[in-house]
Design a protein around this motif. Structure first.
Motif, PDB file in Angstrom:
ATOM      1  N   GLY A 110       4.612  72.899 -85.985  1.00 45.59           N
ATOM      2  CA  GLY A 110       3.809  72.001 -85.168  1.00 45.59           C
ATOM      3  C   GLY A 110       4.136  70.546 -85.421  1.00 45.59           C
ATOM      4  N   VAL A 111       4.305  70.184 -86.699  1.00 44.10           N
ATOM      5  CA  VAL A 111       4.686  68.815 -87.047  1.00 44.10           C
ATOM      6  C   VAL A 111       6.073  68.496 -86.496  1.00 44.10           C
ATOM      7  N   ALA A 112       7.001  69.429 -86.640  1.00 43.12           N
ATOM      8  CA  ALA A 112       8.368  69.200 -86.169  1.00 43.12           C
ATOM      9  C   ALA A 112       8.388  68.926 -84.660  1.00 43.12           C
ATOM     10  N   ALA A 113       7.609  69.662 -83.901  1.00 48.16           N
ATOM     11  CA  ALA A 113       7.566  69.462 -82.450  1.00 48.16           C
ATOM     12  C   ALA A 113       7.001  68.085 -82.101  1.00 48.16           C
ATOM     13  N   LEU A 114       5.969  67.678 -82.810  1.00 45.02           N
ATOM     14  CA  LEU A 114       5.366  66.370 -82.544  1.00 45.02           C
ATOM     15  C   LEU A 114       6.300  65.233 -82.931  1.00 45.02           C
ATOM     16  N   VAL A 115       7.025  65.393 -84.028  1.00 46.44           N
ATOM     17  CA  VAL A 115       7.996  64.366 -84.426  1.00 46.44           C
ATOM     18  C   VAL A 115       9.107  64.259 -83.390  1.00 46.44           C
ATOM     19  N   GLU A 116       9.577  65.398 -82.927  1.00 45.85           N
ATOM     20  CA  GLU A 116      10.630  65.389 -81.905  1.00 45.85           C
ATOM     21  C   GLU A 116      10.154  64.665 -80.642  1.00 45.85           C
ATOM     22  N   ASP A 117       8.918  64.911 -80.246  1.00 46.58           N
ATOM     23  CA  ASP A 117       8.359  64.224 -79.076  1.00 46.58           C
ATOM     24  C   ASP A 117       8.249  62.720 -79.321  1.00 46.58           C
ATOM     25  N   LEU A 118       7.827  62.335 -80.527  1.00 50.07           N
ATOM     26  CA  LEU A 118       7.682  60.922 -80.871  1.00 50.07           C
ATOM     27  C   LEU A 118       9.037  60.207 -80.809  1.00 50.07           C
ATOM     28  N   VAL A 119      10.051  60.819 -81.389  1.00 46.20           N
ATOM     29  CA  VAL A 119      11.384  60.200 -81.391  1.00 46.20           C
ATOM     30  C   VAL A 119      11.932  60.105 -79.973  1.00 46.20           C
ATOM     31  N   GLU A 120      11.722  61.147 -79.172  1.00 50.83           N
ATOM     32  CA  GLU A 120      12.170  61.120 -77.775  1.00 50.83           C
ATOM     33  C   GLU A 120      11.463  60.019 -77.001  1.00 50.83           C
ATOM     34  N   LEU A 121      10.174  59.854 -77.239  1.00 52.84           N
ATOM     35  CA  LEU A 121       9.410  58.802 -76.575  1.00 52.84           C
ATOM     36  C   LEU A 121       9.991  57.426 -76.885  1.00 52.84           C
ATOM     37  N   ALA A 122      10.322  57.202 -78.150  1.00 53.44           N
ATOM     38  CA  ALA A 122      10.849  55.891 -78.561  1.00 53.44           C
ATOM     39  C   ALA A 122      12.264  55.661 -78.046  1.00 53.44           C
ATOM     40  N   THR A 123      13.127  56.638 -78.230  1.00 50.15           N
ATOM     41  CA  THR A 123      14.542  56.434 -77.910  1.00 50.15           C
ATOM     42  C   THR A 123      14.812  56.440 -76.400  1.00 50.15           C
ATOM     43  N   SER A 124      13.891  56.961 -75.610  1.00 52.08           N
ATOM     44  CA  SER A 124      14.069  56.943 -74.160  1.00 52.08           C
ATOM     45  C   SER A 124      13.538  55.661 -73.530  1.00 52.08           C
ATOM     46  N   ASN A 125      12.926  54.806 -74.328  1.00 50.62           N
ATOM     47  CA  ASN A 125      12.392  53.544 -73.820  1.00 50.62           C
ATOM     48  C   ASN A 125      13.454  52.458 -73.980  1.00 50.62           C
ATOM     49  N   THR A 126      13.922  51.902 -72.894  1.00 53.10           N
ATOM     50  CA  THR A 126      15.028  50.942 -72.959  1.00 53.10           C
ATOM     51  C   THR A 126      14.634  49.644 -73.654  1.00 53.10           C
ATOM     52  N   VAL A 127      13.391  49.233 -73.526  1.00 55.06           N
ATOM     53  CA  VAL A 127      12.956  48.009 -74.200  1.00 55.06           C
ATOM     54  C   VAL A 127      12.991  48.202 -75.716  1.00 55.06           C
ATOM     55  N   VAL A 128      12.489  49.346 -76.202  1.00 55.68           N
ATOM     56  CA  VAL A 128      12.513  49.633 -77.637  1.00 55.68           C
ATOM     57  C   VAL A 128      13.941  49.661 -78.157  1.00 55.68           C
ATOM     58  N   MET A 129      14.819  50.357 -77.454  1.00 58.65           N
ATOM     59  CA  MET A 129      16.206  50.460 -77.892  1.00 58.65           C
ATOM     60  C   MET A 129      16.911  49.106 -77.869  1.00 58.65           C
ATOM     61  N   ASP A 130      16.585  48.280 -76.883  1.00 50.49           N
ATOM     62  CA  ASP A 130      17.194  46.953 -76.824  1.00 50.49           C
ATOM     63  C   ASP A 130      16.784  46.099 -78.013  1.00 50.49           C
ATOM     64  N   ARG A 131      15.529  46.244 -78.435  1.00 58.85           N
ATOM     65  CA  ARG A 131      15.063  45.470 -79.597  1.00 58.85           C
ATOM     66  C   ARG A 131      15.630  46.007 -80.901  1.00 58.85           C
TER      67      ARG A 131
END
Length: 501
Positions: A317-338
């Motif tokens: 359950g933790v692994a799935a939530l972490v994967e979702d969190l990382v996907e949320l961050a890395t798919s955001n172009t503003v976050v990646m640009d910063r």
């Protein structure tokens, strides 16, 4: 040789008593052979002072100590600063706390000692006595000034908003671009190493757990490994597995918190909210597994004990939530640009400074004490997570990948455990010296203890990874803009308490 074979073989540790004049040649030879200077400890033996240098390399796990007895009338050692940047800082610490002069040091000035301390008071000496009155006429700290057209200074701290511990950051800036940043720490120096002295070895855990609160398990384990090395205690296999499991849980919890905090520093609050929720879930799991949300009480000299093991369903359950969190961050172009290209620490700078842990691995250095200095046969070969770019994104990625790897490792360890309470019994009442090395979530912790014949601590020297890595933050900030300082600082996320001791 596999990780299991290396752990079973145990470390090879030698200790040589040498003359001070021999130190530069012996030290430079070890550094040239791939060893790193992991620790320098001053000792007041009552009849004279002594300096101990611990060099480590691995795999295979090798540890070499050089001990130097000093002239009681003029305690001095030849400086190793020309060969090792960490040595230059250890030597400044020796000068402040023990009054040991590093002869030939290129830039000797106080490190631990603030200007309001009396210059002649060295608190780790046996005859130091209570702290004398602080100087009221002390001059300001002599920061190196940066001059030039348009250059100005921004002082930040030592008092910060929220719960951040005290540290002073002095920025020399042109426009918004940082030319130089100097961090001044040790505002919360607590005399931890002095508090260890005279305690029964078994009672040192209460201090080790409180060196840096978010690293209670790893600091306790490093202390216990040092005591067990000193007293020649054999730790049961199940206890080793339990210890490894607890330290990995600590790594997962803190990395998850950092993933969210990094997103928060670029204004992506939804990721921070998810990370905080997940962190709380992990803290509650820690409380159920060990009886304490910060994992205190699980590890003790000679053994370890848990209340229960994390289940496969909980870890999945933790692994799935972490994967979702990382996907949320890395798919955001503003976050990646910063994140991309911000606060870059090159591989060469990381190596020259002696950085460890996440910061070093994000700059391409393969340094991980779980591989170089394994304390347990965990039944699998660990592969350190390494990135090459040395920027905020690399440090984010190392954390994210390590969480996934640690979750898999915890599941494997839980499947091997036969007993939740395993130990070697009471500690033997004898003396000796020992070294403990642990890869904590920030990086490598090294503890060295000396135990007297009656089983009491004569000395406990602690090196938190933050002590070695703090200087790297200043280097990474060169040419970074001032508004990115909070983001860069969080990507390092170094400990004030672990550094200040």
């Amino acid at each position: 040789m596999t990780l299991q074979e290396r752990a079973a073989a145990g470390p090879v540790r030698t200790s040589d008593l040498i003359a001070a004049a021999e130190l530069p040649e012996r030290a430079s030879a070890l550094l040239g052979a791939g060893f790193r200077l992991a620790l320098v400890a001053g000792h007041d033996d009552g009849h004279g002072l002594r300096a101990v240098y611990a060099f480590c390399a691995g795999p295979p796990d090798r540890r070499v100590e050089l001990q130097v007895r000093l002239d009681p009338d003029r305690p001095a050692v030849p400086s190793l600063a020309a060969w090792s940047f960490p040595a230059s800082r250890f030597e400044r610490e020796l000068a402040d706390l023990f009054g040991i002069e590093p002869v030939g040091h290129p830039f000797l000035r106080p490190l631990v000692r603030h200007q309001h301390w009396p210059a002649s008071w060295h608190p780790m000496r046996r005859d130091a006595g209570p702290a004398p009155p602080m100087r009221v006429d002390a001059e300001p700290f002599p920061f190196v000034a940066v001059d030039g057209p348009g250059v100005y200074e921004i002082p930040v701290g030592p008092v910060h908003a929220g719960l951040i511990e005290p540290g002073h950051f002095r920025f020399s800036v042109v426009g918004e671009t940082i030319l130089k940043m100097k961090a001044r720490l040790w505002f919360v120096h607590r005399g931890i190493e002095k508090l260890f002295e005279g305690r029964p070895a078994a009672d040192g855990v209460v201090l080790a757990e409180r060196i840096s609160g978010d690293t209670a398990a790893a600091h306790t384990l490093a202390y216990c490994l040092a005591v067990e090395d000193a007293l020649r205690v054999e730790v049961p296999h199940d206890a080793q597995l339990l210890r490894a499991l607890v330290v990995e849980l600590e790594r997962i919890t803190n990395h998850v918190a950092d993933l969210g905090a990094l997103c928060n520093d670029v204004g992506f609050g939804v990721a921070q909210a998810r990370a905080l929720t997940l962190r709380e879930r992990l803290l509650r799991l820690a409380g159920e597994v060990t009886g304490h949300r910060l994992l205190r009480g699980a590890i003790h000299p000679g053994g370890a004990a848990l209340r229960r093991l994390p289940t496969e369903a909980e870890l999945a359950g933790v692994a799935a939530l972490v994967e979702d969190l990382v996907e949320l961050a890395t798919s955001n172009t503003v976050v990646m640009d910063r994140f991309k290209g911000t606060a870059v620490l090159s591989r060469g700078d990381a190596e020259a400074i002696g950085a460890v842990g996440v910061v070093a691995r994000a700059s391409g250095l393969v340094v991980d004490a779980r591989v170089a200095h394994p304390f347990a046969d965990v039944g699998t070969d660990l592969v350190p997570v390494v990135e090459e770019t040395g920027d905020v994104l690399a440090r984010f990625s190392v954390r994210a990948r390590e969480v996934a790897a640690s979750l898999r490792l915890v599941a494997e360890l839980a499947g091997q455990v036969q007993s939740l309470d395993a130990g070697a019994g009471d500690l033997p009442q004898r003396g000796g010296s020992g070294l403990g090395i642990v890869e904590a979530w920030r990086g490598t912790i090294v503890d060295r203890v000396e135990v007297e014949a009656g089983g009491r601590l004569a000395r406990c020297k602690v090196v938190d990874p933050s002590f070695l890595t703090w200087p790297a933050l200043s280097v990474a900030l060169a040419d970074t803009i001032v508004p990115d300082f909070p983001l860069a600082n969080k990507s390092f996320n170094l400990s004030y308490a672990g550094n200040d001791l």
